[in-house]
Design an enzyme around this catalytic site. Structure first.
Site, PDB file in Angstrom:
ATOM      1  N   GLY A 129       0.813  -1.212   0.000  1.00  0.00           N
ATOM      2  CA  GLY A 129       0.000   0.000   0.000  1.00  0.00           C
ATOM      3  C   GLY A 129       0.842   1.255   0.000  1.00  0.00           C
ATOM      4  N   SER A 130       0.319   2.275   0.679  1.00  0.00           N
ATOM      5  CA  SER A 130       0.866   3.627   0.527  1.00  0.00           C
ATOM      6  C   SER A 130       2.313   3.789   0.958  1.00  0.00           C
ATOM      7  CB  SER A 130       0.011   4.609   1.304  1.00  0.00           C
ATOM      8  OG  SER A 130      -1.313   4.529   0.847  1.00  0.00           O
ATOM      9  N   THR A 131       2.847   2.875   1.774  1.00  0.00           N
ATOM     10  CA  THR A 131       4.251   3.041   2.154  1.00  0.00           C
ATOM     11  C   THR A 131       5.132   3.026   0.905  1.00  0.00           C
ATOM     12  OG1 THR A 131       4.212   0.691   2.642  1.00  0.00           O
ATOM     13  CG2 THR A 131       4.164   2.169   4.513  1.00  0.00           C
ATOM     14  N   LYS A 140       4.686   4.745  -1.592  1.00  0.00           N
ATOM     15  CA  LYS A 140       4.782   6.098  -2.159  1.00  0.00           C
ATOM     16  C   LYS A 140       6.119   6.734  -1.811  1.00  0.00           C
ATOM     17  CE  LYS A 140      -0.148   6.669  -2.340  1.00  0.00           C
ATOM     18  NZ  LYS A 140      -1.303   6.873  -1.474  1.00  0.00           N
TER      19      LYS A 140
END
Lengths: 578, 123
Positions: free
Chosen positions: A284-286, A288
């Site tokens: 997920g967003s990690t 980014k």
């Protein structure tokens, strides 16, 4: 003093010489010969005995082993070397432990013997014990692996017919705490998992203890805080890693649920699974962090750039939208801070799929991690790498890596841009660290400022451990269910933090599997609510042990170092000091 | 003369023989003692190994934490109470009031000295 000399002539000569003639003389001659023969035989025998005495007492003989030489090797060999943590605390050792057996034939009174035995070993069943002691075998195990104290007590009972047999046994004094790292050794001391398996031959040959990079105290803190989060949010599991950013040594690594390696019979398959190194997850967003670093490093955008994130992206049958939607033009720091999927996708499309794939490859996300465990998960990456993959990978879907990969990658993003493979073994202080440069020094500095922004003003506020300048990124991924569709309710909530963000020393990753929101988190089960508080507490408790001193977060030089300019949509730039 | 030297040699040889025998015995005795010591050392090493394992077991962080909670004051040390030596005010030297740094007595006035940084009081 006068000597009386006796002259030979003074001795009177015998008057007569007796001569024996005939048979008398013959008999005398015979007797003399016999005496001579017997005498010489005896003399010979005495000579032989004398020679033998000299031989036995003076000369060393091969037939008589020299005991002193046999046991002159004083090294205490247990058959398997110890494993210790970075401070020398024992994690695994081999002891020779006594086991109790009975020879029922020599047990005089089974009832009395059984009752006496049960005063020392109350856990034995009386009926069972009686049956064993009354049987007519010559050998029967009563109890394996006693403690020295139990052995002493049993000896003191003075029951005849009970004997001890020494057996070697692998002991894990720390029990569950390092279960997944050390793994376990089975019967006959053969490594079955973890370090015990990967270093099996080394452990079997060596007598020097094997020193790991693990710090037991940090390991305990990590495990306890993750367990707290599982209990609070009713998760099915958790994983956590603390990793040294410069040396890539793993200081702590926990996977929950875990097992007690000392109890071989009570280990479930679910507990054996190492979520931290074997499990691969869409993070997920990690991700980014990597996406933004990549875009900044390739120069396709800058901290003052931005993208329009007002409308969700539709591609094929998918819709990519934002969780914390702002529905406007967002600058790069804002895209990172508010974790905008739409902005990230546009950022990745500017870089392009080929360069994105090369970047992931450099980070080691397309092969198994380097840690010294047999349980290493192989990442799941798309092949071929389609544009839709480029888009989803920008926010951490469509590629699955292990938590070790993630922590190791984040370390490379914040330590100045050098990637060094993660290790579980203690590095020597003079060891030359080899690493591969992935991003530029300036890009790494920008990433550090962005990570701080998230904790000060974005989704990671719950991770702010006062004084330790935590920077980090939240991640909340939906887990794919059967058939590949994502399940909205099955989340993987994570937070990856670094501290102190001005000169990172450690990466802390906390990940909780399928947490459910509760009152304290206002119903949320996202990374910012589930994993970030755990990281905060881990940092607060572990930093003093790791020799990181708290600083004044409001000191002007720190403010200046972490300042990020956030451009306004209209073009007039505002100074923001988050 | 010949007889006397023969007797002397004989005596010497006997003495040497007896000495050799005694030395040999002494050596054997010491070897036995050495063996006994060696096996004792091995036994002790085994015992030490057991004690090491027990020490490690007793030093489980979880147990230490419990014991601290049980036996020490109920106030855990605040992490923000940590300070380093250079955060402390400068000491005066032994013979008088003059502080060690020059900056501290400009114009004969003792200036306020560096104080520990405060990192916000915990609630």
């Amino acid at each position: 003093m006068t000597h009386t000399r006796i002259d030979i002539n003074d001795i009177p000569k015998p008057d007569k010489t007796v001569r024996i003639e005939g048979t008398g003389r013959q008999a005398l001659e015979q007797g003399r010969t016999r005496l001579l023969i017997a005498g010489s035989v005896f003399a010979l025998a005495f000579c032989v005995i004398a020679a033998r005495v000299v031989d036995v007492s003076v000369f060393d003989r091969g037939a008589e082993p020299n005991l002193a030489q046999e046991s002159s090797n004083l090294a205490h060999k247990t058959g398997r070397a110890d494993i210790v943590d970075r401070n020398g605390m024992l994690l695994a050792t081999t002891l020779s432990v006594p086991s109790l057996y009975a020879d029922p034939k020599s047990v005089m009174d089974p009832v009395e013997a059984a009752d006496k035995l049960r005063t020392v070993l109350p856990e034995l069943e009386r009926e069972d014990l009686l049956a064993k002691l009354a049987s007519d075998k010559r050998f029967i195990w009563i109890k394996r692996n006693l403690t020295p104290r139990q052995q002493y007590d049993i000896n003191r009972l003075g029951v005849p017919g009970l004997y001890f047999q020494k057996e070697s046994k692998r002991i894990y004094p720390q029990g569950r705490l390092t279960a997944h790292i050390i793994g376990r050794a089975g019967f006959d001391d053969i490594g079955l998992s973890g370090i015990e398996k990967s270093h099996d031959s080394l452990l079997r040959d060596g007598s020097e203890p094997l020193r790991l990079s693990i710090d037991l105290r940090v390991q305990h803190i990590l495990r306890e805080e993750l367990q707290t989060q599982i209990d609070a949010f009713d998760g099915i599991g958790a994983a956590g890693i603390v990793l040294d950013t410069d040396t890539s040594e793993i200081v702590a690594m926990v996977s929950l649920p875990d097992f007690d390696p000392n109890r071989r019979d009570q280990i479930s398959d679910d507990a054996l699974f190492n979520r931290a190194s074997l499990g691969v997850y869409e993070m997920g967003s990690t991700f980014k962090i990597f996406n933004t670093a990549m875009a900044l490093d390739y120069g396709t955008t800058s901290l003052s750039g931005g993208y329009d994130a007002s409308k969700p992206i539709r591609i094929a049958r998918f819709t990519i939208s934002d969780y914390h939607a702002k529905n406007r033009w967002l600058s790069v720091p804002e895209i990172f801070m508010y974790s905008s999927n739409v902005g990230s996708v546009k950022m990745a499309l500017d870089v392009g799929g080929e360069r994105q794939r090369a970047f992931m490859e450099k980070l080691g996300f397309l092969k198994a991690s380097a840690i010294e465990l047999p349980e290493r998960g192989f990442p799941m990456a798309p092949s071929p790498w389609r544009p839709i993959n480029t888009m989803t990978i920008s926010f951490g879907h469509g590629i699955a890596v292990s938590p070790v990969h993630l922590a190791n990658g984040v370390a490379a993003m914040v330590n100045g841009g050098i990637h060094r493979p993660a290790t579980l073994l203690r590095r020597a202080s003079d060891e030359l660290l080899v690493g591969e440069r992935i991003i530029k020094e300036e890009t790494s500095a920008a990433v550090r400022r962005l990570l701080r922004l998230v904790v000060e003003n974005g989704t990671g506020r719950n991770a702010s451990a006062e004084g330790y300048l935590v920077g980090g990124k939240t991640g909340t991924a939906e887990k794919p269910g059967q058939g590949g569709a994502y399940r909205r309710k099955a989340l993987l909530s994570s937070f990856v933090g670094v501290f102190p963000v001005t000169a990172p020393r450690y990466v802390v990753l906390a990940m909780v599997d399928e947490p459910k929101g509760n009152k304290s988190s206002f119903g949320y089960a996202t990374g910012g609510w589930v994993a970030a508080p755990a990281v905060k507490r881990i940092v607060e408790r572990a930093a003093p042990l790791l020799n990181v001193a708290p600083v004044d977060e409001d000191a002007p030089e720190i403010r200046r170092a972490l300042m990020v300019k956030i451009p306004e949509p209209k073009g007039n730039k505002a100074l923001a000091s988050f | 003369m010949v007889r006397r030297s023969t007797a002397l040699w004989l005596l010497l040889a006997t003495c040497a023989g007896i000495t050799l025998f005694l030395v040999k015995h002494e050596v054997q005795e010491r070897e036995d003692r050495l063996n006994a010591l060696h096996s004792e050392i091995l036994d002790n090493q085994e015992a030490i190994q057991v004690l090491k394992a027990e020490w490690s077991y007793l030093n489980r962080p979880e147990r230490l934490e419990r014991l601290i909670r049980e036996f020490s004051e109920e106030r855990p040390a605040d992490r923000l109470q940590r300070a380093t030596l250079d955060m402390l005010p400068q000491p005066l030297n032994s013979d008088g009031e003059a502080p060690l740094t020059e900056a501290a007595h400009i114009g004969g006035i003792v200036l306020p000295m560096a104080r520990p940084v405060t990192v916000g009081a915990p609630q």
